[in-house]
Motif scaffolding. Structure first.
Motif, PDB file in Angstrom:
ATOM      1  N   GLY A  55       0.859  -1.183   0.000  1.00 33.65           N
ATOM      2  CA  GLY A  55       0.000   0.000   0.000  1.00 33.65           C
ATOM      3  C   GLY A  55       0.892   1.228   0.000  1.00 33.65           C
ATOM      4  N   ASN A  56       0.640   2.172   0.907  1.00 33.64           N
ATOM      5  CA  ASN A  56       1.524   3.321   1.041  1.00 33.64           C
ATOM      6  C   ASN A  56       2.766   2.891   1.821  1.00 33.64           C
ATOM      7  OD1 ASN A  56       2.749   5.714   2.432  1.00 33.64           O
ATOM      8  ND2 ASN A  56       1.177   6.796   1.284  1.00 33.64           N
ATOM      9  N   PRO A  57       3.941   2.840   1.176  1.00 37.05           N
ATOM     10  CA  PRO A  57       5.124   2.280   1.835  1.00 37.05           C
ATOM     11  C   PRO A  57       5.543   3.026   3.095  1.00 37.05           C
ATOM     12  CG  PRO A  57       5.472   2.447  -0.536  1.00 37.05           C
ATOM     13  CD  PRO A  57       4.226   3.210  -0.227  1.00 37.05           C
ATOM     14  N   MET A  58       5.469   4.366   3.096  1.00 39.12           N
ATOM     15  CA  MET A  58       5.890   5.109   4.274  1.00 39.12           C
ATOM     16  C   MET A  58       4.919   4.907   5.430  1.00 39.12           C
ATOM     17  SD  MET A  58       8.124   6.796   5.851  1.00 39.12           S
ATOM     18  CE  MET A  58       9.297   7.179   4.556  1.00 39.12           C
ATOM     19  N   THR A  59       3.635   4.875   5.137  1.00 43.16           N
ATOM     20  CA  THR A  59       2.650   4.591   6.186  1.00 43.16           C
ATOM     21  C   THR A  59       2.908   3.220   6.790  1.00 43.16           C
ATOM     22  OG1 THR A  59       0.983   5.962   5.091  1.00 43.16           O
ATOM     23  CG2 THR A  59       0.194   4.339   6.683  1.00 43.16           C
ATOM     24  N   PHE A  60       3.203   2.243   5.931  1.00 42.45           N
ATOM     25  CA  PHE A  60       3.505   0.891   6.404  1.00 42.45           C
ATOM     26  C   PHE A  60       4.720   0.910   7.323  1.00 42.45           C
ATOM     27  CE2 PHE A  60       5.398  -3.256   6.359  1.00 42.45           C
ATOM     28  CZ  PHE A  60       4.330  -4.154   6.289  1.00 42.45           C
ATOM     29  N   ARG A  61       5.774   1.620   6.906  1.00 41.14           N
ATOM     30  CA  ARG A  61       6.997   1.664   7.698  1.00 41.14           C
ATOM     31  C   ARG A  61       6.775   2.332   9.050  1.00 41.14           C
ATOM     32  NH1 ARG A  61      11.551  -1.243   8.169  1.00 41.14           N
ATOM     33  NH2 ARG A  61      13.325  -0.002   8.885  1.00 41.14           N
ATOM     34  N   VAL A  62       6.071   3.438   9.040  1.00 46.33           N
ATOM     35  CA  VAL A  62       5.836   4.162  10.295  1.00 46.33           C
ATOM     36  C   VAL A  62       5.029   3.290  11.253  1.00 46.33           C
ATOM     37  CG1 VAL A  62       4.640   6.141  11.317  1.00 46.33           C
ATOM     38  CG2 VAL A  62       6.078   6.450   9.289  1.00 46.33           C
ATOM     39  N   ARG A  63       4.046   2.587  10.760  1.00 44.54           N
ATOM     40  CA  ARG A  63       3.259   1.695  11.626  1.00 44.54           C
ATOM     41  C   ARG A  63       4.104   0.568  12.174  1.00 44.54           C
ATOM     42  NH1 ARG A  63      -2.152   1.428   7.773  1.00 44.54           N
ATOM     43  NH2 ARG A  63      -3.060   3.420   8.463  1.00 44.54           N
ATOM     44  N   LYS A  64       5.013   0.039  11.347  1.00 49.82           N
ATOM     45  CA  LYS A  64       5.892  -1.036  11.807  1.00 49.82           C
ATOM     46  C   LYS A  64       6.816  -0.534  12.924  1.00 49.82           C
ATOM     47  CE  LYS A  64       9.452  -4.266  10.181  1.00 49.82           C
ATOM     48  NZ  LYS A  64       8.775  -5.535  10.518  1.00 49.82           N
ATOM     49  N   VAL A  65       7.412   0.637  12.723  1.00 49.30           N
ATOM     50  CA  VAL A  65       8.294   1.213  13.736  1.00 49.30           C
ATOM     51  C   VAL A  65       7.507   1.526  15.009  1.00 49.30           C
ATOM     52  CG1 VAL A  65       9.734   3.217  14.293  1.00 49.30           C
ATOM     53  CG2 VAL A  65       9.929   2.131  12.048  1.00 49.30           C
ATOM     54  N   ALA A  66       6.307   2.069  14.855  1.00 48.55           N
ATOM     55  CA  ALA A  66       5.473   2.406  16.019  1.00 48.55           C
ATOM     56  C   ALA A  66       5.157   1.161  16.841  1.00 48.55           C
ATOM     57  CB  ALA A  66       4.183   3.079  15.559  1.00 48.55           C
ATOM     58  N   ALA A  71       5.454   3.238  20.238  1.00 49.75           N
ATOM     59  CA  ALA A  71       5.392   4.705  20.170  1.00 49.75           C
ATOM     60  C   ALA A  71       3.984   5.184  20.504  1.00 49.75           C
ATOM     61  CB  ALA A  71       5.786   5.186  18.785  1.00 49.75           C
ATOM     62  N   PRO A  72       3.843   6.160  21.396  1.00 50.72           N
ATOM     63  CA  PRO A  72       2.515   6.629  21.787  1.00 50.72           C
ATOM     64  C   PRO A  72       1.815   7.475  20.732  1.00 50.72           C
ATOM     65  CG  PRO A  72       4.211   7.878  22.937  1.00 50.72           C
ATOM     66  CD  PRO A  72       4.910   6.778  22.213  1.00 50.72           C
ATOM     67  N   GLU A  73       2.550   7.952  19.718  1.00 55.65           N
ATOM     68  CA  GLU A  73       1.916   8.707  18.642  1.00 55.65           C
ATOM     69  C   GLU A  73       2.717   8.514  17.361  1.00 55.65           C
ATOM     70  OE1 GLU A  73       2.252  13.033  18.947  1.00 55.65           O
ATOM     71  OE2 GLU A  73       3.313  12.754  20.851  1.00 55.65           O
ATOM     72  N   PRO A  74       2.028   8.529  16.208  1.00 51.82           N
ATOM     73  CA  PRO A  74       2.696   8.223  14.933  1.00 51.82           C
ATOM     74  C   PRO A  74       3.859   9.147  14.603  1.00 51.82           C
ATOM     75  CG  PRO A  74       0.310   8.147  14.677  1.00 51.82           C
ATOM     76  CD  PRO A  74       0.571   8.696  16.037  1.00 51.82           C
ATOM     77  N   ARG A  75       3.789  10.418  14.985  1.00 52.91           N
ATOM     78  CA  ARG A  75       4.856  11.343  14.587  1.00 52.91           C
ATOM     79  C   ARG A  75       6.202  10.960  15.212  1.00 52.91           C
ATOM     80  NH1 ARG A  75       5.582  16.049  17.957  1.00 52.91           N
ATOM     81  NH2 ARG A  75       5.998  17.253  16.066  1.00 52.91           N
ATOM     82  N   ILE A  76       6.187  10.326  16.371  1.00 56.16           N
ATOM     83  CA  ILE A  76       7.437   9.864  16.978  1.00 56.16           C
ATOM     84  C   ILE A  76       8.040   8.753  16.123  1.00 56.16           C
ATOM     85  CG2 ILE A  76       8.501   8.848  19.027  1.00 56.16           C
ATOM     86  CD1 ILE A  76       6.145  10.036  20.644  1.00 56.16           C
ATOM     87  N   ALA A  77       7.201   7.794  15.752  1.00 54.88           N
ATOM     88  CA  ALA A  77       7.668   6.701  14.902  1.00 54.88           C
ATOM     89  C   ALA A  77       8.129   7.227  13.547  1.00 54.88           C
ATOM     90  CB  ALA A  77       6.558   5.670  14.724  1.00 54.88           C
ATOM     91  N   ALA A  78       7.445   8.231  13.012  1.00 60.58           N
ATOM     92  CA  ALA A  78       7.835   8.812  11.725  1.00 60.58           C
ATOM     93  C   ALA A  78       9.217   9.440  11.810  1.00 60.58           C
ATOM     94  CB  ALA A  78       6.800   9.841  11.282  1.00 60.58           C
ATOM     95  N   CYS A 215      14.854  14.542  18.169  1.00 60.83           N
ATOM     96  CA  CYS A 215      14.210  13.558  17.300  1.00 60.83           C
ATOM     97  C   CYS A 215      12.967  12.933  17.929  1.00 60.83           C
ATOM     98  CB  CYS A 215      15.202  12.464  16.918  1.00 60.83           C
ATOM     99  SG  CYS A 215      15.639  11.352  18.274  1.00 60.83           S
ATOM    100  N   LEU A 216      12.678  13.255  19.185  1.00 57.75           N
ATOM    101  CA  LEU A 216      11.511  12.773  19.936  1.00 57.75           C
ATOM    102  C   LEU A 216      11.705  11.377  20.524  1.00 57.75           C
ATOM    103  CD1 LEU A 216       8.589  13.959  17.596  1.00 57.75           C
ATOM    104  CD2 LEU A 216       9.737  15.231  19.418  1.00 57.75           C
ATOM    105  N   TYR A 217      12.895  10.821  20.420  1.00 59.52           N
ATOM    106  CA  TYR A 217      13.135   9.481  20.957  1.00 59.52           C
ATOM    107  C   TYR A 217      12.814   9.401  22.444  1.00 59.52           C
ATOM    108  CZ  TYR A 217      15.562   5.143  22.138  1.00 59.52           C
ATOM    109  OH  TYR A 217      15.859   3.885  22.601  1.00 59.52           O
ATOM    110  N   TYR A 218      13.038  10.471  23.179  1.00 61.87           N
ATOM    111  CA  TYR A 218      12.812  10.452  24.626  1.00 61.87           C
ATOM    112  C   TYR A 218      11.338  10.207  24.968  1.00 61.87           C
ATOM    113  CZ  TYR A 218      10.618  15.077  24.752  1.00 61.87           C
ATOM    114  OH  TYR A 218       9.754  16.124  24.588  1.00 61.87           O
ATOM    115  N   ARG A 219      10.431  10.402  24.001  1.00 60.21           N
ATOM    116  CA  ARG A 219       9.009  10.212  24.265  1.00 60.21           C
ATOM    117  C   ARG A 219       8.570   8.758  24.148  1.00 60.21           C
ATOM    118  NH1 ARG A 219       5.953  15.389  21.376  1.00 60.21           N
ATOM    119  NH2 ARG A 219       7.345  17.009  22.191  1.00 60.21           N
TER     120      ARG A 219
END
Length: 244
Positions: A55-66, A71-78, A215-219
């Motif tokens: 599907g959308n490759p970046m959306t897939f990647r961010v969800r996998k990382v999250a 991750a409590p919110e997608p932007r951190i994983a992104a 980079c938001l890693y601390y969250r």
């Protein structure tokens, strides 16, 4: 001026392999491994085009990382996904410049990416077209060709601040230089020129190379601060020095 030793790019880019996983770049058709041609190109990723597999490759990647990092919110994983891909692109370019004195054409349509792979990001190159390994060429190929459209996509889709994204890019660049260790004289000189580029200028402290954004890693659950973070301790336990 950076003085480079020129060596022909071999079909498998074997000289990169001893440098570690972030530097390895496999080439399509040069090995007996399964063909990655069904994988999306990075051009598809930057243009937000869907792939048949993910599907959308970046959306897939961010969800996998999250999911992996809770991750409590997608932007951190992104942000973490962005940092990982930026590190791979810088590492390949610097590794080639150090080992060959030139880089292959890493145009987005030539690079296949597996968003379902573990870290470091899995990249495949379709064809070897040698380019100069100087800072100007690397800036055009990596900064303009990849990191600028990638930042635009993530800024739009995940509301990530552009300062954070370029801070990630600067941090990933210096991280690649550190990984090269005693081999990094050429890489350090290239990085100094690249950090003076308008897109990266001011992202890191000129003396300490600490970044001026976070980079938001601390969250993340159990996350702390990175070694080059603008914070000396995670926000909440000390006053903030800057914001992401």
């Amino acid at each position: 001026m950076v003085l480079l030793l020129f060596v022909d790019l071999d079909p498998d880019l074997m000289a990169l392999r001893p440098l570690g996983g972030f530097f390895v770049l496999r080439t399509i058709g040069s090995t007996a491994e399964a063909s990655p041609r069904a994988l999306p190109s990075l051009a598809q990723v930057y243009e937000n085009r869907s792939s048949d597999v993910y599907g959308n490759p970046m959306t897939f990647r961010v969800r996998k990382v999250a999911a992996a990092l809770r991750a409590p919110e997608p932007r951190i994983a992104a942000s973490i996904a962005h940092l990982g891909l930026a590190a791979r692109l810088w590492s390949v370019a610097l590794g080639c410049a150090v080992r060959y004195g030139r880089i292959p054409d890493l145009a987005p349509h030539r690079l296949r990416w597996d968003p379902d792979a573990s870290a470091p990001d899995d990249l495949w190159l379709d064809g070897l077209l040698p380019l100069p390994g100087d800072a100007g060429t690397i800036a055009e190929v990596v900064l303009r060709g990849h990191l600028e459209p990638l930042a635009a996509t993530l800024h739009t889709e995940y509301r990530l601040a552009t300062g954070l994204l370029w801070g990630n890019a600067g941090s990933a660049l210096t991280g690649a230089v550190r990984q090269l260790g005693h081999r990094s004289t050429v890489a350090r000189d290239l990085a100094a020129e690249l950090l003076a580029h308008p897109l990266l200028e001011g992202t890191l402290d000129g003396t300490t190379l600490r970044r001026r954004s976070c980079c938001l890693y601390y969250r993340l659950p159990g996350g702390g601060v990175c070694g080059d973070c603008c914070f000396t301790r995670a926000p909440g336990s000390s006053p903030r020095g800057a914001s992401g």
